[in-house]
Scaffold this active site. Structure first.
Site, PDB file in Angstrom:
ATOM      1  CD  GLN B 259      -2.963   0.247   0.028  1.00  0.00           C
ATOM      2  OE1 GLN B 259      -3.732   1.010  -0.628  1.00  0.00           O
ATOM      3  NE2 GLN B 259      -3.209  -0.900  -0.039  1.00  0.00           N
ATOM      4  CD  GLU B 327      -8.752   2.411  -1.500  1.00  0.00           C
ATOM      5  OE1 GLU B 327      -7.544   2.891  -0.880  1.00  0.00           O
ATOM      6  OE2 GLU B 327      -8.665   2.392  -2.621  1.00  0.00           O
ATOM      7  CG  HIS B 328      -7.332  -1.664   0.010  1.00  0.00           C
ATOM      8  ND1 HIS B 328      -6.736  -0.720  -0.364  1.00  0.00           N
ATOM      9  CD2 HIS B 328      -8.029  -2.296  -1.231  1.00  0.00           C
ATOM     10  CE1 HIS B 328      -6.898  -0.267  -1.579  1.00  0.00           C
ATOM     11  NE2 HIS B 328      -7.531  -1.193  -2.252  1.00  0.00           N
ATOM     12  CG  ASP B 361      -4.263  -3.891  -5.518  1.00  0.00           C
ATOM     13  OD1 ASP B 361      -5.423  -3.137  -5.172  1.00  0.00           O
ATOM     14  OD2 ASP B 361      -3.399  -3.666  -5.198  1.00  0.00           O
ATOM     15  CG  HIS B 420     -48.898  19.833  -7.321  1.00  0.00           C
ATOM     16  ND1 HIS B 420     -48.523  21.037  -7.639  1.00  0.00           N
ATOM     17  CD2 HIS B 420     -47.762  18.844  -7.339  1.00  0.00           C
ATOM     18  CE1 HIS B 420     -47.043  20.793  -7.709  1.00  0.00           C
ATOM     19  NE2 HIS B 420     -46.700  19.566  -7.633  1.00  0.00           N
TER      20      HIS B 420
END
Lengths: 438, 438
Positions: B259, B327-328, B361, B420
């Site tokens: 990473q 994220e991971h 990945d 309406h």
């Protein structure tokens, strides 16, 4: 005179293209003011909220309290017109039933190699719902924003609504009670958005903020985006009505005006093959306009942004409708269902002569928060999906790593990422220091 | 020394809270420059693209042409390393298989009242894919962004990639060919985003733009948002590894470094119960660092943003992991599956000792475009859903309008919207001029 475009005229394409890019909003530059307000709320918390509420809304939240109490909500519910409560409950139940069908399902499976993959959906933990004050304070919007969150399983739904001069719309509070909103605070504007995003002593922060608002609210949502999620920034509402000459011109005129009465920036477009019918609708609009309580708004919207588009046949209308990508598309033609199937870009389609768009605003069951300003080309209306998020899952054993590892290493090396390659190879015992302990 | 936080220490909460809000990006103020570039492209089209490409990328697109030709793409594909092509094809097939499972289904049904409701999904017609130049030009990202679009049924996928000094990464072109990208242009920066959003003589506009980019590209995407859709603006990548002491410290160190080597702003976090094990991992990181080609980047990322978080047990780790919302998330513990089930906020979870994040990945099949900077609390990774949009459908007959009409009218009146109410009542023959023709 309302704008008239005729497909058969030689300059149609250029006029239509210009029509598509017409700006219907005055963008106010409030970025700097909003930044100051957000920073104040971050620095001073509740004290900043009290000060802004006094200054902008003319109320003393130090005395009244920021939170709307359970007693206040109950009193509003009890005081509301019983027919209105019944209508809100009908709407609530229909919205809930429809949105329950949107809940995505988890997916977990093992592929031919033995690799386990999955998609797991979970609800966002806390959501903030902005409700505008004044004339745009719609109980129906409370239901449309809160019910899908509830269906998704959001644990904490926090509503903020400004109380100009102390007053809250009791029907809005009743709608919040019916929808199961968990907390309500009498604050509005950029300061309310800041409180939801960053939290104060009284208000715990949320993870996402939804709901319509004025220029300050929209700018504040843009500025806090990233810290929290936000929904789309909605523009003025719009309708495209495709109608053949078998319609009563008065019905179609009423539908065009229902859109126009929302806002001076709203847009009502009639598409017709029959010029005589279109003339009758325009005449009916003029007649009906004078009888509306919001006739001034509707008249300006129709004069400034209304349009009649004449097409030779419905086939020619399809690509035009796709370019308009209307928030609301009403199809009142004899082959409405077939025509609907061939149009790709629309937030919502209302099919047939007995489906006025207004039914979708309140009690149809589908959501009335829809993509405006041609964004139906790339986005969707509000749904349960806006209140959940997906986590992907991957699981390999030693054997699967042996199968997939070499390709991963090849790609990592092709991308010049050594450590990526090593993270795989070390587990495949290609790395000197690798020791497989399992 | 890498940051170390210990749950048992009295100041843990305040240090952890500060850690969560650490900024890992320097935001460059390029708004004004980007606005000028976008306006130039809107005003002068291709000519502006030629001028900017000469100035920023040092290439003469007037001579070379803006479009990358089919011959160039074929030549790049043929010249590429055969192992790399095979690995890309494996990745492509696995990504396609996994993403096909994400395609949402249309839903059309009739409720108890006879009201027809529906949700209809259609692909976005044209999508632009930005691919950065230089070291961040990853063939794997071309697959991750383009394959879900293809699976969704997007008819036109348009890739833009800057050719600094004329050079294009041949593996990127090969990946585009494998993914089925329809058009490629050798342009980059804000000018490429402007061309995709507004079109030029050579490049037809798209409806949505995806893909990573530098500060100029991100600012340009924000500025064209509304005219077109955009994906999330990705921040630096991050991983949270939860590891027990049964792991080989070298394996875990390799994952942290995979990473860290991405970017100086990347973040690698180790969470462990065993302080001795954590020390071993930190020592292994130091050892491995020196052998990496991108050791400078990895070293800075680890020193500036890396962290070791010691927890008394995995139960205590769960709320921390949910606040980090990585994220991971790699879970290398003996009860990894069970632990994964209890964590709510993560872009992707990699379960077990043989699932290094790097597999995801490249070749796992799931998408590597994932929410960064804690946004997994409210958003999801890239999927087929990002390339489709939903149109809601409503259809009533006269009878259904009689059932639902009164509630709609009640709510319209409660909201002060006369037109309406009339749009419904006129069809229920309550309006004087109403004539039901059907």
């Amino acid at each position: 005179m309302v704008l008239r475009l005729d497909y058969r005229q030689s300059d149609f394409e250029s006029r239509f293209a210009a029509f598509l890019t017409t700006k219907r909003e005055v963008s106010e530059d409030v970025e700097t003011d909003v930044r100051v307000i957000i920073n104040e709320v971050r620095a001073r918390g509740d004290a900043a909220l009290h000060d802004f509420s006094k200054r902008f809304d003319g109320i003393d939240t130090r005395t009244l309290g920021l939170a709307v109490t359970a007693d206040e909500i109950e009193a509003a519910y009890q005081a509301a017109d019983k027919d209105v409560i019944a209508a809100l409950e009908l709407a609530h139940d229909r919205i809930a039933s429809h949105h329950r069908r949107q809940m995505p399902e988890d997916d977990r499976y093992t592929d031919a190699l033995g690799v386990e993959l999955g998609s797991r959906w979970t609800a966002i933990q806390a959501v903030g719902l902005y409700v505008p004050g004044g004339t745009a304070s719609y109980p129906s919007s409370v239901l449309m924003n809160a019910v899908p969150a509830k269906v998704a399983g959001v644990e904490r739904i926090v509503m903020v609504v400004p109380a100009r001069d102390g007053a809250l719309n009791p029907v809005v509070l009743a709608a919040a009670r019916i929808a199961g909103v968990n907390e309500i605070y009498r604050i509005g504007g950029a300061q309310a958005i800041a409180a939801l995003a960053y939290g104060t002593e009284t208000i715990r922060p949320v993870a996402k903020i939804v709901g319509p608002g004025n220029a300050w609210v929209a700018a504040a949502k843009r500025q806090v985006f990233g810290t929290v999620g936000i929904d789309m920034i909605a523009g003025p509402s719009e309708v495209l009505v495709m109608a053949d000459s078998d319609n009563d011109p008065d019905w179609i005129a009423a539908d065009l005006l229902a859109q126009a009465e929302h806002d001076v920036g709203a847009q009502s477009i009639l598409m017709a093959c029959d010029a005589g019918f279109a003339d009758s609708v325009v005449a009916a609009v003029e007649r009906q306009l004078s009888t509306l309580s919001r006739s001034e708004t509707a008249r300006r919207s129709w004069a400034d942004f209304g349009a009649v588009i004449l097409v030779p046949d419905w086939q020619a209308a399809i690509p035009l409708a796709d370019r308009i990508a209307a928030e609301h598309l009403e199809i009142a033609t004899s082959d409405a269902e077939e025509l609907a199937g061939r149009i790709r870009n629309a937030g919502a389609i209302f099919i047939g002569r007995h489906t006025p768009e207004v039914i979708g605003d309140y009690v149809g069951g589908s959501n009335h928060v829809l993509p405006t300003a041609r964004s139906a080309r790339f986005s969707s209306g509000l749904s349960v999906l806006d209140y959940v998020k997906r986590t992907s899952i991957l699981r390999l054993g030693a054997e699967q790593l042996q199968s997939l590892g070499p390709a991963a290493i090849t790609l990592a090396r092709a991308e010049g990422l050594d450590a990526h390659a090593r993270s795989v190879s070390i587990r495949m015992n290609r790395w000197d220091g690798g020791r497989d302990r399992e």
